[in-house]
Enzyme design. Structure first.
Site, mmCIF file in Angstrom:
data_model
loop_
_atom_site.group_PDB
_atom_site.id
_atom_site.type_symbol
_atom_site.label_atom_id
_atom_site.label_comp_id
_atom_site.label_asym_id
_atom_site.label_seq_id
_atom_site.Cartn_x
_atom_site.Cartn_y
_atom_site.Cartn_z
ATOM 1 N N HIS A 1 0.859 -1.187 0.000
ATOM 2 C CA HIS A 1 0.000 0.000 0.000
ATOM 3 C C HIS A 1 0.891 1.232 0.000
ATOM 4 O O HIS A 1 1.941 1.236 0.633
ATOM 5 C CB HIS A 1 -0.902 0.009 1.245
ATOM 6 C CG HIS A 1 -2.069 0.923 1.102
ATOM 7 N ND1 HIS A 1 -1.973 2.269 1.360
ATOM 8 C CD2 HIS A 1 -3.334 0.693 0.696
ATOM 9 C CE1 HIS A 1 -3.152 2.827 1.127
ATOM 10 N NE2 HIS A 1 -3.991 1.893 0.714
ATOM 11 N N ASP B 1 -7.948 -5.372 0.023
ATOM 12 C CA ASP B 1 -8.433 -6.267 -1.026
ATOM 13 C C ASP B 1 -8.068 -7.736 -0.796
ATOM 14 O O ASP B 1 -8.560 -8.610 -1.500
ATOM 15 C CB ASP B 1 -7.869 -5.832 -2.392
ATOM 16 C CG ASP B 1 -8.432 -4.493 -2.815
ATOM 17 O OD1 ASP B 1 -9.633 -4.287 -2.621
ATOM 18 O OD2 ASP B 1 -7.671 -3.654 -3.316
HETATM 19 N N1 ACO Z 1 4.189 -7.816 -4.666
HETATM 20 C C1 ACO Z 1 5.528 -7.815 -4.839
HETATM 21 N N2 ACO Z 1 6.310 -6.719 -4.729
HETATM 22 C C2 ACO Z 1 5.699 -5.568 -4.429
HETATM 23 C C3 ACO Z 1 4.306 -5.492 -4.235
HETATM 24 C C4 ACO Z 1 3.537 -6.668 -4.367
HETATM 25 N N3 ACO Z 1 2.213 -6.657 -4.189
HETATM 26 N N4 ACO Z 1 3.955 -4.210 -3.947
HETATM 27 C C5 ACO Z 1 5.099 -3.508 -3.978
HETATM 28 N N5 ACO Z 1 6.164 -4.323 -4.234
HETATM 29 C C6 ACO Z 1 7.580 -3.937 -4.294
HETATM 30 C C7 ACO Z 1 7.904 -3.191 -5.573
HETATM 31 O O1 ACO Z 1 8.325 -4.068 -6.592
HETATM 32 C C8 ACO Z 1 8.990 -2.269 -5.102
HETATM 33 O O2 ACO Z 1 10.165 -3.040 -4.989
HETATM 34 P P1 ACO Z 1 11.631 -2.368 -5.303
HETATM 35 O O3 ACO Z 1 11.818 -1.360 -4.183
HETATM 36 O O4 ACO Z 1 12.585 -3.492 -5.262
HETATM 37 O O5 ACO Z 1 11.518 -1.696 -6.632
HETATM 38 C C9 ACO Z 1 8.563 -1.875 -3.685
HETATM 39 O O6 ACO Z 1 7.788 -3.003 -3.225
HETATM 40 C C10 ACO Z 1 7.727 -0.608 -3.604
HETATM 41 O O7 ACO Z 1 6.605 -0.755 -4.493
HETATM 42 P P2 ACO Z 1 5.947 0.407 -5.331
HETATM 43 O O8 ACO Z 1 5.235 -0.178 -6.506
HETATM 44 O O9 ACO Z 1 6.974 1.487 -5.597
HETATM 45 O O10 ACO Z 1 4.915 0.976 -4.276
HETATM 46 P P3 ACO Z 1 3.722 1.951 -4.590
HETATM 47 O O11 ACO Z 1 3.447 2.672 -3.328
HETATM 48 O O12 ACO Z 1 3.969 2.747 -5.830
HETATM 49 O O13 ACO Z 1 2.506 0.935 -4.940
HETATM 50 C C11 ACO Z 1 0.734 -0.582 -4.693
HETATM 51 C C12 ACO Z 1 1.546 0.552 -4.038
HETATM 52 C C13 ACO Z 1 0.251 -0.144 -6.075
HETATM 53 C C14 ACO Z 1 -0.497 -0.859 -3.818
HETATM 54 C C15 ACO Z 1 1.626 -1.845 -4.812
HETATM 55 O O14 ACO Z 1 2.001 -2.267 -3.532
HETATM 56 C C16 ACO Z 1 0.938 -2.973 -5.582
HETATM 57 O O15 ACO Z 1 1.039 -3.027 -6.815
HETATM 58 N N6 ACO Z 1 0.213 -3.909 -4.864
HETATM 59 C C17 ACO Z 1 -0.530 -4.959 -5.537
HETATM 60 C C18 ACO Z 1 -1.856 -4.429 -6.065
HETATM 61 C C19 ACO Z 1 -2.843 -4.149 -4.954
HETATM 62 O O16 ACO Z 1 -3.059 -4.953 -4.064
HETATM 63 N N7 ACO Z 1 -3.483 -2.975 -5.034
HETATM 64 C C20 ACO Z 1 -4.520 -2.554 -4.090
HETATM 65 C C21 ACO Z 1 -4.029 -1.449 -3.217
HETATM 66 S S1 ACO Z 1 -5.200 -1.014 -1.989
HETATM 67 C C22 ACO Z 1 -6.336 -0.129 -2.848
HETATM 68 O O17 ACO Z 1 -6.101 0.570 -3.780
HETATM 69 C C23 ACO Z 1 -7.661 -0.246 -2.409
#
Ligand code: ACO
Length: 424
Positions: free
Chosen positions: A302, A359
Site C-alpha cells: 500500500h 483487497d
Molecule cells: N508484490 C511484490 N512486490 C511488491 C508489491 C507486491 N504486491 N507491492 C510492492 N512491491 C515492491 C515493488 O516491486 C517495489 O520493490 P523495489 O523497491 O525493489 O523496486 C517496492 O515493493 C515498492 O513498491 P511500489 O510499486 O513502488 O509501491 P507503490 O506505493 O507505488 O505501490 C501498490 C503501491 C500499487 C499498492 C503496490 O504495492 C501494488 O502493486 N500492490 C498490488 C496491487 C494491490 O493490491 N493494489 C490494491 C491497493 S489497496 C487499494 O487501492 C484499495
C-alpha cells in the site's frame, strides 16, 4: 510563523509551514514557482498534499484510519452504512430523526428512470459491470442536470447513492441474462442490494442476516480513504466544475485498475491460479519477489500503510466469522492465510513493508456471499461512493478551490523546424 528555507542557486526562499490537526507537517510551496521559477517534482504524488481536508485521517505507520475523527473499528462494529454515508458527507453521525429522513429519501430515489433500462440492452452479457456502472453513473447527469441550490445538490447526492445500488444490481442481472429485480422499500441498503442481486420474479430471496451484516461492514470499511487514486480523480475532474455524476463516473474508472480497486478481483484470480497449480504458494511468493516475472502479490502493499492496514485486519477476522456463519468452506481462504503467513516472515516483504491490504480478504467474503468475481470492484465502488461525494462536496465548498492543473518538466526535443523534405 514557522517556515522552511530552500536554497537554490545561492538564493534563499522562506516557505510557510503549517500543521494538520494530527500534527502532520506541510511545506506550502504554492508560491515557489512565482518566487524562484522552480517547481517541485513528485511522480506518483507520494509527497504532495493536494488539499486540506476534514474528512478522513490515515496514519500509515500506526495503521490508523478514522472517518471524521471516529476510528474505523468503532464504526464498523454496529453502525449502519447509511449512517456512515451521512457522517462522511454532512460531517456528523445522524440523529435518529436525521437518519430516518435520509433513509426515506434514499428509498424514494432507488428506482432508475425507466428509459435508463434501455441502456442495458446495448451491452453484451460479457460486458464488465464496471464499464456499465461508470457509463450509467455518468448518464445520470442527463436526467438530473440542474443544481442551483444546496437542496438540489443534496437531492442529487441521494440519487447517486440510491440509484448506483440499483444500477450495480441490474448490471449483474444483465450479465446472467435474468430480468431486473426492482428495489424494495422495506429493506436496508445492504439487504436491498442483495435482494436485487439474488431474487427473481418467480422467487423472493430471504437475505441471510449474516450476509447483510457482512456486506454492511464491507461497505463501511471501503467508504473513504482520503486522497487515493480514484478520490483524487473525482477531485481532479470536479475541480473543472464538472457535475457530481460526471466526476464520480471518472472515479469509478480510476478505481477499476488492478493496482487500485480492481485488485480485489485480481486477488481471487491469483488464489485460484495458485490452487489450480497445486496450492504451491511458496512458488508464487518467489515469483512475486522476482522483478522480471511481472507477477505481484495482489492484495499486498500500500502506498500509505507501512505497518498494517486496519481494514485488512478487520476483514481477516470477519472472513472466518462470515464463512462459518454462512456454512461455507473455501480452500482459497487457507491459501490466502498461508500466503500471508510466509510473506510476513519473508525479508523481501518485511524490508519493503508490504502487508495485506483491504483487497486481500474482501474477495473471500464476497465469494462466500455468492457475489460473482466480476462484481467485486463494483462492490468496492458502492462502498466508496460516500467518500467520493464527501470529497467532491468539500472541494466545491472551499472558496480557495482552483482548477487542478499540475506542471511538468519537459524533457523532449528543443525547438526545431520542419524542413522542405518533411512537407509531404
Ligand atoms: N508484490 C511484490 N512486490 C511488491 C508489491 C507486491 N504486491 N507491492 C510492492 N512491491 C515492491 C515493488 O516491486 C517495489 O520493490 P523495489 O523497491 O525493489 O523496486 C517496492 O515493493 C515498492 O513498491 P511500489 O510499486 O513502488 O509501491 P507503490 O506505493 O507505488 O505501490 C501498490 C503501491 C500499487 C499498492 C503496490 O504495492 C501494488 O502493486 N500492490 C498490488 C496491487 C494491490 O493490491 N493494489 C490494491 C491497493 S489497496 C487499494 O487501492 C484499495
Amino acid at each position: 510563523m514557522r517556515t522552511a528555507r530552500l536554497t537554490l542557486d545561492g538564493n534563499d526562499y522562506e516557505l510557510p509551514v503549517f500543521e494538520g490537526s494530527e500534527g502532520e507537517v506541510a511545506i506550502d510551496i504554492s508560491q515557489l514557482r512565482a518566487q524562484s521559477g522552480a517547481i517541485t517534482y513528485d511522480p506518483g504524488y507520494g509527497n504532495t498534499g493536494a488539499c486540506k481536508s476534514d474528512i478522513t485521517f490515515v496514519d500509515g505507520e500506526k495503521g490508523i484510519l478514522r472517518y471524521r475523527g471516529y476510528d474505523i473499528a468503532d464504526l464498523a462494529a454496529g453502525c449502519q452504512f447509511s449512517a456512515i454515508c451521512y457522517l462522511l458527507i454532512w460531517g456528523h453521525l445522524p440523529s435518529a430523526q436525521e437518519l430516518a429522513r435520509f433513509r426515506d429519501a434514499m428509498r424514494a430515489e432507488a428506482l432508475i428512470h425507466e428509459d435508463m433500462k434501455k441502456f442495458f440492452e446495448g451491452y453484451t452479457t460479457a460486458a464488465h459491470p464496471m464499464a456499465i456502472l461508470s457509463a450509467m453513473v455518468g448518464s445520470l447527469s442527463a436526467y438530473y442536470p440542474d443544481v442551483v441550490t444546496d437542496d438540489d445538490l443534496d437531492r442529487n447526492i441521494i440519487r447517486l447513492l440510491a440509484k448506483s445500488k440499483t444500477i450495480a444490481a441490474f448490471s449483474y442481472k444483465k450479465s446472467i441474462g435474468q430480468p431486473f429485480v426492482y428495489p424494495r422499500n422495506d429493506l436496508g441498503y445492504a439487504s436491498d442490494f442483495l435482494h436485487m442481486m439474488f431474487a427473481t420474479p418467480m422467487e423472493p430471496y430471504a437475505v441471510p442476516p449474516a450476509m447483510a451484516e457482512a456486506l454492511n461492514m464491507l461497505l463501511i470499511l471501503h467508504a473513504d480513504h482520503e486522497q487515493n487514486c480514484s478520490t483524487s480523480t473525482v477531485r481532479m475532474v470536479g475541480s473543472s466544475g464538472a457535475n457530481l455524476f460526471a466526476s464520480t463516473s471518472a472515479g469509478i474508472s480510476a478505481l477499476w485498475g488492478p493496482l487500485h480497486g480492481g485488485a480485489n478481483q485480481k486477488v481471487i484470480e491469483m488464489l485460484q491460479r495458485i490452487a489450480e497449480d497445486g496450492a504451491d504458494y511458496e512458488k508464487y511468493l518467489a515469483l512475486a519477489k522476482d522483478r522480471d516475472s511481472g507477477f505481484r502479490l495482489m492484495g499486498f502493499g500500500h502506498r500509505v500503510y507501512k505497518n498494517f492496514d486496519p481494514r485488512a485486519r478487520l476483514l481477516k477476522s470477519a472472513a472466518d466469522k462470515v464463512l462459518e456463519g454462512l456454512g461455507v468452506q473455501d480452500p482459497l481462504l487457507d491459501i490466502a492465510r498461508n500466503l500471508e503467513r510466509v510473506a510476513l516472515e519473508d525479508a523481501y516483504f518485511v524490508e519493503r513493508k508490504l502487508y495485506p491490504n483491504v483487497d486481500f480478504y474482501s474477495g473471500i467474503i464476497y465469494r462466500a456471499m455468492g457475489i460473482p468475481l466480476k462484481m467485486f470492484t463494483v462492490m468496492f465502488a458502492l462502498g466508496r461512493l460516500p467518500g467520493w461525494i464527501a470529497q467532491w462536496k468539500e472541494m466545491n465548498d472551499d472558496p480557495n478551490n482552483r482548477i487542478n492543473r499540475p506542471r511538468q518538466i519537459y524533457m523532449g526535443q528543443t525547438a526545431r523546424s520542419v524542413t522542405p523534405m518533411d512537407r509531404r
